[in-house]
Design a protein around this motif. Structure first.
Motif, mmCIF file in Angstrom:
data_model
loop_
_atom_site.group_PDB
_atom_site.id
_atom_site.type_symbol
_atom_site.label_atom_id
_atom_site.label_comp_id
_atom_site.label_asym_id
_atom_site.label_seq_id
_atom_site.Cartn_x
_atom_site.Cartn_y
_atom_site.Cartn_z
ATOM 1 N N GLU A 79 57.121 46.111 25.398
ATOM 2 C CA GLU A 79 57.163 47.572 25.387
ATOM 3 C C GLU A 79 57.886 48.082 24.139
ATOM 4 N N VAL A 80 58.955 47.385 23.746
ATOM 5 C CA VAL A 80 59.659 47.760 22.508
ATOM 6 C C VAL A 80 58.708 47.609 21.318
ATOM 7 N N GLU A 81 57.987 46.500 21.259
ATOM 8 C CA GLU A 81 57.039 46.275 20.169
ATOM 9 C C GLU A 81 55.961 47.361 20.144
ATOM 10 N N SER A 82 55.490 47.762 21.322
ATOM 11 C CA SER A 82 54.461 48.795 21.403
ATOM 12 C C SER A 82 54.956 50.125 20.844
ATOM 13 N N LYS A 83 56.193 50.498 21.194
ATOM 14 C CA LYS A 83 56.748 51.762 20.698
ATOM 15 C C LYS A 83 56.963 51.730 19.186
ATOM 16 N N LEU A 84 57.424 50.594 18.679
ATOM 17 C CA LEU A 84 57.625 50.461 17.235
ATOM 18 C C LEU A 84 56.286 50.485 16.499
ATOM 19 N N GLU A 85 55.274 49.869 17.102
ATOM 20 C CA GLU A 85 53.938 49.874 16.507
ATOM 21 C C GLU A 85 53.381 51.297 16.436
ATOM 22 N N GLN A 86 53.601 52.083 17.476
ATOM 23 C CA GLN A 86 53.133 53.471 17.478
ATOM 24 C C GLN A 86 53.804 54.292 16.381
ATOM 25 N N HIS A 144 53.050 51.758 12.509
ATOM 26 C CA HIS A 144 51.929 50.850 12.292
ATOM 27 C C HIS A 144 51.358 50.983 10.880
ATOM 28 N N PRO A 145 50.819 49.880 10.335
ATOM 29 C CA PRO A 145 50.827 48.519 10.875
ATOM 30 C C PRO A 145 52.186 47.850 10.665
ATOM 31 N N VAL A 146 52.656 47.137 11.669
ATOM 32 C CA VAL A 146 53.974 46.513 11.582
ATOM 33 C C VAL A 146 53.955 45.168 12.303
ATOM 34 N N ARG A 147 54.645 44.185 11.722
ATOM 35 C CA ARG A 147 54.840 42.892 12.369
ATOM 36 C C ARG A 147 56.294 42.801 12.794
ATOM 37 N N ILE A 148 56.517 42.422 14.071
ATOM 38 C CA ILE A 148 57.853 42.497 14.665
ATOM 39 C C ILE A 148 58.259 41.131 15.208
ATOM 40 N N ILE A 149 59.476 40.734 14.885
ATOM 41 C CA ILE A 149 60.073 39.522 15.448
ATOM 42 C C ILE A 149 61.322 39.922 16.223
ATOM 43 N N ILE A 150 61.359 39.576 17.504
ATOM 44 C CA ILE A 150 62.491 39.949 18.355
ATOM 45 C C ILE A 150 63.116 38.692 18.952
ATOM 46 N N HIS A 151 64.416 38.546 18.753
ATOM 47 C CA HIS A 151 65.186 37.463 19.377
ATOM 48 C C HIS A 151 65.866 38.056 20.620
ATOM 49 N N VAL A 152 65.481 37.565 21.787
ATOM 50 C CA VAL A 152 65.980 38.117 23.055
ATOM 51 C C VAL A 152 67.315 37.480 23.420
ATOM 52 N N ALA A 195 67.349 53.456 18.048
ATOM 53 C CA ALA A 195 67.090 54.541 18.996
ATOM 54 C C ALA A 195 65.775 54.321 19.742
ATOM 55 N N ILE A 196 64.751 53.847 19.034
ATOM 56 C CA ILE A 196 63.467 53.594 19.685
ATOM 57 C C ILE A 196 63.596 52.461 20.695
ATOM 58 N N ALA A 197 64.291 51.403 20.312
ATOM 59 C CA ALA A 197 64.464 50.261 21.219
ATOM 60 C C ALA A 197 65.216 50.668 22.479
ATOM 61 N N LEU A 198 66.282 51.462 22.312
ATOM 62 C CA LEU A 198 67.081 51.859 23.471
ATOM 63 C C LEU A 198 66.367 52.852 24.389
ATOM 64 N N SER A 199 65.263 53.431 23.918
ATOM 65 C CA SER A 199 64.504 54.348 24.776
ATOM 66 C C SER A 199 63.665 53.601 25.810
ATOM 67 N N VAL A 200 63.574 52.288 25.674
ATOM 68 C CA VAL A 200 62.797 51.469 26.604
ATOM 69 C C VAL A 200 63.699 51.030 27.761
ATOM 70 N N PRO A 201 63.304 51.286 29.006
ATOM 71 C CA PRO A 201 64.104 50.837 30.164
ATOM 72 C C PRO A 201 64.291 49.324 30.150
ATOM 73 N N GLY A 202 65.498 48.898 30.414
ATOM 74 C CA GLY A 202 65.795 47.473 30.436
ATOM 75 C C GLY A 202 66.446 46.980 29.162
ATOM 76 N N VAL A 203 66.466 47.819 28.105
ATOM 77 C CA VAL A 203 67.127 47.432 26.860
ATOM 78 C C VAL A 203 68.575 47.900 26.914
ATOM 79 N N ILE A 204 69.492 46.972 26.742
ATOM 80 C CA ILE A 204 70.921 47.305 26.740
ATOM 81 C C ILE A 204 71.362 47.698 25.335
#
Length: 295
Positions: free
Chosen positions: A265-272, A275-283, A219-228
């Motif tokens: 932007e997705v990483e920033s929202k997840l960090e908020q 936090h503290p969180v380490r994130i790995i995203i495969h685009v 849900a957090i990821a999909l709140s970012v514009p540009g995320v399908i």
């Protein structure tokens, strides 16, 4: 982002170590002079308090959150291992208490004697234990330290043990000698329950149990514009202490720069949120669109 709270944890452990040694000495002296089995068992319980503090000092020194070549995810699980060590000490204390009570029932022993000054010393001990428990718990929750919270839970069990022992010795003072042995058994149960709670709190961290529901991350990821969409979502660690998130992110972008901006932007929202969180995203490109959340 990485937070290193070891200096704070070590300061608290040093203070509580000194107080626990003081309490242990008082209980041992009064237990020996009165001949009270329950108080001697309580003194044994306090020995584990001091041992736990020493164990905590060692493990927190090793549990740096900063990664190195051999430990790319940091060293924080050393602290959880230390908390489980506390549970092991509690198990030993429980066994010793039960063994002493059974021996007293089978073979008898000298009658227990107690005086007003000795009861006053035990009230002082109780006050110190209450201070230690609330001090460790408050700081432990503020810095999200499992070793401090586990040790505070241990000390809370010590408080109830001491209250029970004082009640039993008051009964002995009134002539009910059997209360001293009888109270040794509930003391053992309290010690066991304290150890079990420590195990339950720290096993999820050690076995990489899910830290965050994938639906929440989705849900957090999909709140970012540009995320399908996103899928193959995984998380571990402890929220508020150190969490790790992995996912495949499908973005509406035809160039690397735009895809990178969306993922940041997705990483920033997840960090908020965690936090503290380490994130790995495969685009992944829009062609990978999926309606499923997988984990």
């Amino acid at each position: 982002m990485i937070y290193d709270r070891r200096a704070t944890v070590q300061k608290v452990l040093i203070v509580t170590l000194g107080l626990n040694l003081f309490v242990m000495a008082l209980k041992a002296i009064v237990g020996t002079t009165t001949g009270s089995l329950s108080l001697q068992a309580d003194a044994l319980h306090s020995v584990t308090d001091s041992a736990n503090n020493i164990l905590g000092l060692v493990t927190t020194r090793l549990s740096s959150p900063k990664p190195d070549r051999e430990h790319p995810y940091g060293h924080q699980k050393f602290e959880a291992v230390g908390a489980l060590g506390i549970a092991a000490f509690l198990g030993i204390a429980c066994f010793e208490i039960l063994q002493g009570a059974i021996e007293r029932i089978m073979h008898g022993g000298k009658p227990v004697t107690i005086t007003v000054p000795e009861l006053s010393i035990l009230l002082l001990v109780l006050g110190v234990n209450i201070f230690v428990a609330f001090y460790e718990r408050r700081v432990g929750k503020r810095v999200a330290s499992p070793i401090l919270i586990a040790d505070a839970n241990h000390t809370m069990s010590d408080i109830w043990v001491t209250i029970s022992v004082i009640g039993g010795l008051l009964g002995v003072w009134l002539g009910y000698q059997w209360l001293d042995v009888a109270l040794a058994f509930p003391v053992a149960v309290l010690v066991f329950m304290s150890g079990w709670s420590v195990i339950k709190e720290n096993l999820p961290w050690l076995v990489d149990e899910m830290a965050i529901k994938p639906e929440v991350i989705h849900a957090i990821a999909l709140s970012v514009p540009g995320v399908i969409n996103c899928h193959d979502i995984a998380s571990r660690g402890l929220v508020g202490r150190q969490a790790f998130i992995e996912m495949h992110l499908i973005v509406d972008a035809n160039d690397v720069e735009k895809a990178h901006r969306i993922t940041e932007e997705v990483e920033s929202k997840l960090e908020q949120s965690f936090h503290p969180v380490r994130i790995i995203i495969h685009v992944e490109p829009p062609a990978y669109e999926s309606s499923q959340i997988s984990y």
